[in-house]
Design a protein around this motif. Structure first.
Motif, PDB file in Angstrom:
ATOM      1  N   VAL A  62       0.842  -1.184   0.000  1.00 42.06           N
ATOM      2  CA  VAL A  62       0.000   0.000   0.000  1.00 42.06           C
ATOM      3  C   VAL A  62       0.882   1.240   0.000  1.00 42.06           C
TER       4      VAL A  62
ATOM      5  N   LYS B 279      -2.358  -3.621   6.349  1.00 42.77           N
ATOM      6  CA  LYS B 279      -2.300  -4.755   5.425  1.00 42.77           C
ATOM      7  C   LYS B 279      -2.000  -6.016   6.209  1.00 42.77           C
TER       8      LYS B 279
ATOM      9  N   ASP C  19      -4.065 -11.176   3.065  1.00 43.41           N
ATOM     10  CA  ASP C  19      -3.854 -10.188   1.998  1.00 43.41           C
ATOM     11  C   ASP C  19      -4.912  -9.086   1.985  1.00 43.41           C
TER      12      ASP C  19
ATOM     13  N   ASN D 160      -6.541  -5.424   2.838  1.00 42.62           N
ATOM     14  CA  ASN D 160      -6.169  -4.041   3.105  1.00 42.62           C
ATOM     15  C   ASN D 160      -7.322  -3.396   3.857  1.00 42.62           C
TER      16      ASN D 160
END
Length: 551
Positions: free
Chosen positions: A2, A36, A41, A43
């Protein structure tokens, strides 16, 4: 990964429980307001609480900027996590490893200069392991490296997911800092020690492993010098392999069944070098001599020990390719040389009426055949020590090492122990000195892979008996210390009645095996007849069976 609008990302906290899946430590929070999870996985946006301002001592460098270490192949994310930064110090660009306390306060810094030298700043007396503050207390495993860049490399190779720390002082002082942080290390089920692959690193790894309870420490071996070199070589996967293949540390001398099997499979064949043909019974009882063994020859005074030893020296020179060292402390080198050359020529060169009629050409040919002989590398087959009746303690062991390593001598003769004791026993404690000599000689046979034949004298015979009248000694008759029979692989005794009326019986010695660790076979072996014409030992008969003239 990110990123912010500017294309950068900064980690604020890591190794947190994920709010979406069951992972307890895969969630990382970034300063852009997102989190994260490296497990599911996901976000997930978060509200980041304001952190307490980092406190810094006045003598520390201002916080620098984490950045990619291109040469080391360490990325910015790893440097950010570990707070490994670039900064300026005294007009130089430097790398800085920030050491923190459990609250995240920077208490010390290790500054790395362009020339690879280091300088510690701040409170260095109580620093923890580098990176210790990053990980929760306890878990399955923690890896301990020797340097900060090694820690970053090992961490990055694992995706920065598993605990890795580094000692701040390198190999020197590693055990001390690990002892100071032992409570923290003990909270992990396994501590993998992955120090440098040089001698200092291996030694330090053993010292640290000895601090931990049995089976907790494992030692990882890397094919290159350290984890940083591995990562730079693009061999990060092998770092992980080394961690998971690390072997559990066991104290020196303790061998597992699995290790023993490997040693048995790789064990080299033991070669026995037979005695001369006139010692067939000795060959049956002992199978000859072997490298790595210490054997003792003993008898009363004038029994012919030295004569037999010289004949054995000649025999092994003729029948093997092994070089020998001859340390005869009771006679000049010239007498030693004449003795062996005489055995080779089968003439008693020590007697003037014999030597007078030996042509110089024959004598020097005998020398060339014996002391002039060399091995394939040009080393003499027979090597001597020139120190009649005197040898310093340190000198003795150093000379043996030189004979073995410098001149490739595999058979070493020492004649005799009593002179060594008189030279080395300054405090007159004969037993202690003999114990020391036997212990050190035994160690040398194993360390150097050599055979040592040692001549030892006997103490006074029991009342009413005499060694010079044929009394056969026992191992308890060895003079000075029980260590002679305890530490030797074999003990051989020579006995002879010097007062026999019959010349043949008087010149016949009985060779008895008092101890043989290799076969366990003991008892009377051969009868050795001294041939007065040739000066050599030959096969003889039982003196008691030799008829007396006129009977």
């Amino acid at each position: 990964m990110v990123t912010t609008d500017s294309g950068e990302s900064y980690l604020v906290e890591g190794k947190l429980p994920c709010p979406k899946c069951t992972s307890s430590d895969a969630y990382h929070i970034y300063s852009n307001g997102w989190g994260k999870c490296f497990s599911c996985d996901a976000n997930i946006p978060v509200n980041i609480p304001e952190k307490e301002a980092v406190k810094m001592s006045a003598d520390l460098i201002a916080i620098g900027q984490p950045t990619t270490l291109n040469k080391r192949r360490i990325n910015a994310e790893t440097c950010q996590l570990w707070d490994y930064t670039k900064s300026s110090y005294r007009n130089q660009t430097v790398q800085v490893a920030n050491y923190k306390d459990i609250k995240g306060n920077i208490i010390a810094q290790k500054v790395r200069f362009p020339d690879k030298t280091f300088k510690f700043l701040g409170d260095t007396s109580n620093v923890s392991l580098y990176g210790q503050w990053l990980w929760r207390d306890g878990g399955k495993m923690v890896v301990v490296t020797e340097g900060e860049l090694d820690a970053l490399s090992a961490s990055q190779a694992q995706g920065n997911k598993w605990p890795v720390v580094s000692v701040p002082t390198g190999s020197k002082g590693a055990a001390k800092v690990c002892r100071r942080n032992l409570d923290w290390l003990l909270k992990f089920e396994t501590v993998v020690i992955m120090f440098d692959s040089d001698e200092a690193g291996r030694s330090a790894a053993l010292e640290v492993a000895q601090l931990l309870p049995p089976k907790k420490a494992k030692i990882a071996r890397l094919p290159l010098k350290d984890a940083s070199d591995m990562l730079m070589a693009g061999r990060g996967k092998e770092i992980i392999d080394a961690i998971w293949q690390a072997k559990t540390y066991t104290p020196a001398g303790i061998v597992s069944g699995a290790d023993l099997k490997a040693r048995l499979q790789d064990r080299p064949e033991v070669t026995s070098y037979p005695w001369p043909d006139f010692m067939q019974a000795m060959n049956q009882k002992t199978y000859g001599i072997r490298l790595g063994e210490l054997e003792v020859f003993t008898s009363g005074s004038g029994m012919g020990k030295t004569t037999l030893i010289k004949q054995l020296q000649h025999h092994f020179m003729q029948t093997t390719d092994l070089n020998q060292a001859l340390i005869h402390l009771e006679e000049p080198l010239e007498d030693t040389a004449d003795g062996i050359i005489g055995i080779h020529l089968k003439k008693r060169l020590n007697l003037p009426d014999i030597r007078e009629f030996v042509p110089d050409e024959e004598y020097w040919q005998g020398f060339d055949d014996t002391f002039g002989s060399t091995d394939a590398e040009g080393n003499p087959r027979l090597n001597l020590y020139d120190a009649f009746g005197s040898l310093d303690e340190t000198d003795l062991y150093n000379k043996i090492r030189y004979f073995a390593t410098g001149l490739n001598c595999k058979i070493i003769w020492i004649d005799h122990l009593s002179i060594l004791v008189s030279d080395l026993g300054e405090d007159s404690d004969e037993r202690r000195v003999i114990d020391s000599i036997m212990h050190n000689l035994k160690i040398l046979t194993q360390e150097l892979g050599v055979y040592i034949g040692l001549i030892s004298h006997l103490k006074k015979a029991p009342q009413g008996k005499s060694f010079e009248e044929g009394y056969v000694p026992s191992s308890d008759d060895l003079r000075g210390s029980g260590s002679i029979k305890q530490l030797s692989n074999s003990v051989f005794a020579i006995s002879r009645n010097q007062q026999e009326e019959c010349d043949t019986a008087r010149n016949t010695s009985t060779l008895t095996v008092l101890k043989c660790r290799y076969t366990g076979r003991t008892g009377r072996a051969d009868y050795l007849l001294f041939d007065e014409y040739t000066g050599c030992m030959v096969q003889g008969n039982d003196p008691d069976s030799i008829p007396v003239a006129g009977v």
